[in-house]
Design a protein around this motif. Structure first.
Motif, PDB file in Angstrom:
ATOM      1  N   LEU A 175      46.339  12.086  41.527  1.00  0.00           N
ATOM      2  CA  LEU A 175      46.293  13.548  41.632  1.00  0.00           C
ATOM      3  C   LEU A 175      45.319  13.992  42.716  1.00  0.00           C
ATOM      4  O   LEU A 175      45.594  14.935  43.462  1.00  0.00           O
ATOM      5  CB  LEU A 175      45.900  14.157  40.290  1.00  0.00           C
ATOM      6  CG  LEU A 175      46.966  14.118  39.194  1.00  0.00           C
ATOM      7  CD1 LEU A 175      46.352  14.463  37.841  1.00  0.00           C
ATOM      8  CD2 LEU A 175      48.101  15.086  39.520  1.00  0.00           C
ATOM      9  N   ALA A 176      44.177  13.320  42.800  1.00  0.00           N
ATOM     10  CA  ALA A 176      43.199  13.653  43.844  1.00  0.00           C
ATOM     11  C   ALA A 176      43.789  13.401  45.230  1.00  0.00           C
ATOM     12  O   ALA A 176      43.531  14.159  46.169  1.00  0.00           O
ATOM     13  CB  ALA A 176      41.928  12.838  43.646  1.00  0.00           C
ATOM     14  N   TRP A 229      42.924   7.172  34.319  1.00  0.00           N
ATOM     15  CA  TRP A 229      42.056   7.113  35.496  1.00  0.00           C
ATOM     16  C   TRP A 229      42.890   6.923  36.763  1.00  0.00           C
ATOM     17  O   TRP A 229      42.657   7.564  37.786  1.00  0.00           O
ATOM     18  CB  TRP A 229      41.045   5.968  35.364  1.00  0.00           C
ATOM     19  CG  TRP A 229      39.767   6.368  34.717  1.00  0.00           C
ATOM     20  CD1 TRP A 229      39.335   6.046  33.460  1.00  0.00           C
ATOM     21  CD2 TRP A 229      38.730   7.164  35.294  1.00  0.00           C
ATOM     22  NE1 TRP A 229      38.105   6.590  33.214  1.00  0.00           N
ATOM     23  CE2 TRP A 229      37.710   7.281  34.318  1.00  0.00           C
ATOM     24  CE3 TRP A 229      38.569   7.800  36.517  1.00  0.00           C
ATOM     25  CZ2 TRP A 229      36.545   8.006  34.547  1.00  0.00           C
ATOM     26  CZ3 TRP A 229      37.402   8.519  36.746  1.00  0.00           C
ATOM     27  CH2 TRP A 229      36.418   8.617  35.769  1.00  0.00           C
ATOM     28  N   LEU A 230      43.862   6.038  36.699  1.00  0.00           N
ATOM     29  CA  LEU A 230      44.722   5.794  37.853  1.00  0.00           C
ATOM     30  C   LEU A 230      45.531   7.038  38.195  1.00  0.00           C
ATOM     31  O   LEU A 230      45.704   7.374  39.372  1.00  0.00           O
ATOM     32  CB  LEU A 230      45.660   4.623  37.563  1.00  0.00           C
ATOM     33  CG  LEU A 230      44.970   3.266  37.344  1.00  0.00           C
ATOM     34  CD1 LEU A 230      45.983   2.218  36.883  1.00  0.00           C
ATOM     35  CD2 LEU A 230      44.273   2.803  38.617  1.00  0.00           C
ATOM     36  N   VAL A 254      46.281  16.347  46.189  1.00  0.00           N
ATOM     37  CA  VAL A 254      45.725  17.635  45.759  1.00  0.00           C
ATOM     38  C   VAL A 254      46.428  18.815  46.428  1.00  0.00           C
ATOM     39  O   VAL A 254      46.503  19.903  45.856  1.00  0.00           O
ATOM     40  CB  VAL A 254      44.194  17.660  46.030  1.00  0.00           C
ATOM     41  CG1 VAL A 254      43.903  17.777  47.521  1.00  0.00           C
ATOM     42  CG2 VAL A 254      43.531  18.773  45.246  1.00  0.00           C
ATOM     43  N   ASP A 255      46.984  18.611  47.633  1.00  0.00           N
ATOM     44  CA  ASP A 255      47.736  19.694  48.278  1.00  0.00           C
ATOM     45  C   ASP A 255      48.917  20.117  47.411  1.00  0.00           C
ATOM     46  O   ASP A 255      49.182  21.313  47.253  1.00  0.00           O
ATOM     47  CB  ASP A 255      48.240  19.244  49.658  1.00  0.00           C
ATOM     48  CG  ASP A 255      47.140  19.283  50.709  1.00  0.00           C
ATOM     49  OD1 ASP A 255      46.424  20.295  50.764  1.00  0.00           O
ATOM     50  OD2 ASP A 255      46.995  18.310  51.460  1.00  0.00           O
ATOM     51  N   GLU A 256      49.635  19.134  46.862  1.00  0.00           N
ATOM     52  CA  GLU A 256      50.778  19.448  46.002  1.00  0.00           C
ATOM     53  C   GLU A 256      50.322  20.070  44.683  1.00  0.00           C
ATOM     54  O   GLU A 256      50.989  20.956  44.140  1.00  0.00           O
ATOM     55  CB  GLU A 256      51.590  18.184  45.729  1.00  0.00           C
ATOM     56  CG  GLU A 256      52.243  17.590  46.969  1.00  0.00           C
ATOM     57  CD  GLU A 256      53.055  16.355  46.645  1.00  0.00           C
ATOM     58  OE1 GLU A 256      53.796  16.394  45.643  1.00  0.00           O
ATOM     59  OE2 GLU A 256      52.947  15.359  47.382  1.00  0.00           O
ATOM     60  N   VAL A 257      49.191  19.590  44.164  1.00  0.00           N
ATOM     61  CA  VAL A 257      48.652  20.147  42.929  1.00  0.00           C
ATOM     62  C   VAL A 257      48.393  21.638  43.090  1.00  0.00           C
ATOM     63  O   VAL A 257      48.768  22.451  42.229  1.00  0.00           O
ATOM     64  CB  VAL A 257      47.350  19.418  42.512  1.00  0.00           C
ATOM     65  CG1 VAL A 257      46.670  20.143  41.362  1.00  0.00           C
ATOM     66  CG2 VAL A 257      47.653  17.972  42.125  1.00  0.00           C
ATOM     67  N   VAL A 258      47.752  22.006  44.204  1.00  0.00           N
ATOM     68  CA  VAL A 258      47.437  23.417  44.447  1.00  0.00           C
ATOM     69  C   VAL A 258      48.700  24.202  44.763  1.00  0.00           C
ATOM     70  O   VAL A 258      48.919  25.304  44.238  1.00  0.00           O
ATOM     71  CB  VAL A 258      46.413  23.548  45.589  1.00  0.00           C
ATOM     72  CG1 VAL A 258      46.172  25.020  45.935  1.00  0.00           C
ATOM     73  CG2 VAL A 258      45.097  22.876  45.208  1.00  0.00           C
TER      74      VAL A 258
END
Length: 260
Positions: free
Chosen positions: A86-87, A80-81, A90-94
């Protein structure tokens, strides 16, 4: 274009409407001069909220079961943490096309965590889409018998166009595992080539998940993936129990007041 002064529905101040955006009359102009208007912030917020709600609906992210926010959750479990981190990134995730696999028993919060990451992406200006994998496969199967429906190729194009895609409960693909695996390979392959992130949720362990995905899709996911294992307390069960308890207590309070 002729305009007319009316009353703003939100703040009840004088305004004129231009393309559904409210404007407050700040000062009347002197003879021969135009009036001065300022945008009504409350009306603008109202319009933006409606657009956001419409966006969530179109993305499949408006299910009331997943309406909680990060601030409403008590997060202790490591996954969960990590999901909250990640949220927040999110820019880096995308940008990096990072795939996310959320695994674990039913009711532990996998889908909610994934939905919150998708919502964070939308708030950051990206497009997102959530698909119930079983229903999506049913739609593909129906398309073969009903030629009036959107063909599979166009459905896959639309799915793969989203900046971030959530495939929910991919283990519930029905009895035809070959059909499900073949479509997973297509979706994941296209998104891998486009370097777009995909979030997968499944009530499976790692080995079983790789078998479900197939070697090709699993190998493509593996290179850019973070695996979140939700094996803590049953999040959904606890939430529903609290909601029911609150309702029962409210009913009994009302009943006691009625007798009084």
């Amino acid at each position: 274009m002729e305009t007319q002064t009316t009353i703003c529905e939100r703040c009840q101040q004088a305004q004129r409407e231009v393309c559904e955006a409210g404007f407050i009359l700040v000062a009347e102009g002197q003879p021969g001069q135009a009036d001065t208007y300022a945008r009504c912030k409350q009306w603008e917020a109202h319009i933006q909220a409606n657009r956001h709600a419409a966006g969530l609906s179109a993305a499949g992210l408006d299910d009331a079961k997943y309406s909680a926010t990060w601030g409403e959750l008590t997060l202790n479990h490591r996954s969960w943490l990590a999901a909250r981190e990640l949220a927040g990134k999110v820019d880096e995730v995308v940008r990096q096309g990072l795939n996310i696999v959320a695994m674990g028993p039913t009711g532990t919060g996998k889908t909610l965590a994934a939905v919150l990451i998708c919502r964070a992406a939308m708030q950051a200006g990206y497009t997102a889409l959530k698909l119930d994998w079983s229903r999506f496969l049913d739609g593909l199967r129906d398309g073969y018998s009903d030629r009036t429906q959107e063909p599979e190729g166009k459905k896959l194009d639309r799915v793969c166009a989203a900046d971030i895609l959530l495939l929910d409960d991919i283990a519930a693909g029905g009895d035809d595992n070959k059909f499900s695996t073949a479509r997973l390979e297509k979706v994941i392959g296209r998104r891998y080539d486009a370097q777009k992130p995909t979030i997968l949720t499944a009530n499976l362990q790692t080995n079983a998940l790789h078998e479900l995905l197939g070697d090709r899709a699993a190998s493509r996911i593996h290179g850019r993936v973070i695996e979140l294992v939700f094996n803590g307390q049953r999040f959904r069960e606890q939430t529903e129990r609290r909601e029911v308890q609150d309702l029962v207590q409210s009913i009994w309070r009302g009943a006691q007041g009625g007798r009084a």
